[in-house]
Scaffold this active site. Structure first.
Site, PDB file in Angstrom:
ATOM      1  CG  HIS A 153      -2.102   0.949   1.158  1.00  0.00           C
ATOM      2  ND1 HIS A 153      -1.938   1.539   0.237  1.00  0.00           N
ATOM      3  CD2 HIS A 153      -3.462   0.498   1.040  1.00  0.00           C
ATOM      4  CE1 HIS A 153      -3.039   2.559   0.413  1.00  0.00           C
ATOM      5  NE2 HIS A 153      -4.424   1.311   1.555  1.00  0.00           N
TER       6      HIS A 153
ATOM      7  CG  ASP B  33     -11.510  -4.905 -22.274  1.00  0.00           C
ATOM      8  OD1 ASP B  33     -11.286  -6.084 -22.279  1.00  0.00           O
ATOM      9  OD2 ASP B  33     -12.493  -4.682 -22.693  1.00  0.00           O
TER      10      ASP B  33
END
Length: 433
Positions: free
Chosen positions: A163, A381
């Site tokens: 993170h 995608d």
């Protein structure tokens, strides 16, 4: 109100390849990358899993090659953490050890995994590769990737990332850039900015307006014992558009305090109050509601391309008795005021505070909310269609808000509580009657 529980599939078998280190396709800068105080306090790992409905024989190879190409732009991910002469974390970009990439296959269909917005830990650890060196800071990878193909020809892309490298917006930008390259799109729609010194703390520190966030609240309700003695269960709750409208009407008419509010503000108020009641906190228990606010647009000049942690925690502070007795509209008003306080001065003060104070995000007396509902995961995608689902499953504490699918019709709230408290919480958020 519809509640979902995580699905456990003990029979899930995933066969993995040996990890391959993926390096940037071209030569990239060396040296050391500065990490801000916000980055440094975020040095823990988070997993994410995207699921897709179809694939072909080229899928894994295309995604692997695209990773090598996107690392040209996100080259620090191929490095490793180090400490500078002051003992503060940095990224050593000379140590180009790469991103471990794993190919895998599963013995079931994706549908067999159930609700993939929040995965059981036994399922998650099979879909996301965790390197054995994760606990050795200087050699642990900052990112790992695993592509798993299923019997139905669907596949998942699972990552785990430190993170300290990304906040939610940054990791979404990275994933969408990776997918753009896989689809053959050139150039990238967003070129990242790695200049993290713009968030450097000031010397001497100039601290104003963030004191509530760093208040230490004693556990007078003995929540620690409760969490140790009882089974902790995780559940997710679906707020559809009808429930959201009902809740917002309650929040804007109860007490005549506010005239409008967002979905996040209304649900946050409900969840905070319900959790406090369910845990039977004592009236004089001091407690906090903490939630991240993205400050990219609040800085001068704005920093839309910044890749790093550009969030600070907004804070509401009160006693349990005050929270329970006040109308929900007043609680929403507290949240709105906390959001409004986040400006450039608040951000700079927050960064400076981390040089002076210790920030405890995981205190049981605090409810830490994270909102992923606006993240643009539908753009990830890789060439075989938009992801069907996007989820996680490894929350050390707190509560997560997620969009209900790519059509974003509603919000899903995920949190963990001791079993008896969870049963009470579930009744309190029904909004019936």
């Amino acid at each position: 109100m519809e509640a979902f529980q995580t699905t456990t599939i003990n029979a899930l078998i995933v066969e993995r390849s040996v990890p391959v280190a993926i390096l940037p396709e071209q030569e990239t800068p060396g040296g050391s990358l500065f990490l801000s105080n916000i980055d440094r306090v975020s040095a823990f790992y988070l997993p994410m899993v995207y699921s897709f409905g179809r694939s072909d024989a080229r899928t894994v190879d295309v995604i692997k090659k695209a990773l090598s190409r996107v690392l040209i732009h996100y080259y620090p991910l191929a490095g490793r953490l180090a400490k500078n002469s002051q003992g503060k974390l940095t990224v050593d970009c000379e140590k180009k050890l790469g991103v471990p990439f794993v190919e895998a296959s599963a013995n079931c269909d994706i549908e067999d995994l159930g609700d993939m917005r929040f995965l059981d830990c036994n399922v998650l650890r099979k879909l996301v590769y965790r390197d054995s060196t994760d606990n050795i800071q200087e050699v642990a990878p900052l990112l790992t990737a695993q592509v798993t193909k299923f019997r139905c020809e669907g596949f998942t892309v699972g990552i785990t990332f430190n993170h300290c490298m990304f906040d939610g917006t940054s990791v979404m930008n990275f994933m969408n850039s990776w997918a753009e390259i896989a689809r053959g799109s050139r150039p990238l729609s967003l070129i990242p900015c790695h200049k993290r010194t713009i968030l450097k703390s000031r010397a001497p520190p100039q601290i104003t307006g963030t004191s509530d966030s760093f208040v230490q609240a004693s556990d007078v309700s003995d929540l620690k014992a409760l969490y140790e003695e009882e089974q902790i269960v995780w559940r997710s709750f679906h707020f559809d558009n009808e429930k959201l409208a009902t809740l917002k009407k309650m929040a804007t008419t109860d007490g005549q305090i506010i005239s409008s509010c967002s979905n996040f503000e209304a649900i946050a108020a409900l969840v905070w109050r319900a959790r406090t009641i369910a845990l039977k906190m004592k009236p004089h228990q001091l407690l906090k509601l903490l939630f991240p606010v993205d400050f990219r647009s609040k800085m001068k000049p704005p920093m839309p391309r910044y890749i790093g942690n550009a969030v600070v925690e907004a804070c509401c502070l009160c006693t349990a008795g005050e929270l329970i007795d006040e109308p929900i509209s007043f609680t929403v008003g507290r949240i709105q005021e906390a959001i409004e306080r986040v400006n450039e001065d608040y951000v700079r003060s927050w960064i400076d505070s981390l040089d002076v104070h210790q920030f405890d995000l995981l205190s049981l007396t605090s409810l830490a909310l994270a909102s992923w509902q606006r993240f643009d995961y539908g753009s990830t995608d890789f060439g075989w269609g938009k992801p069907r689902t996007f989820g996680t499953g490894d929350l050390p504490g707190g509560c997560l808000f997620m969009a209900d699918g790519s059509d974003r019709k509603g919000i899903v709230v995920v949190l963990g509580l001791p079993l008896l408290a969870m049963n009470t919480f579930e009744k309190l958020v029904q909004l019936e009657g």
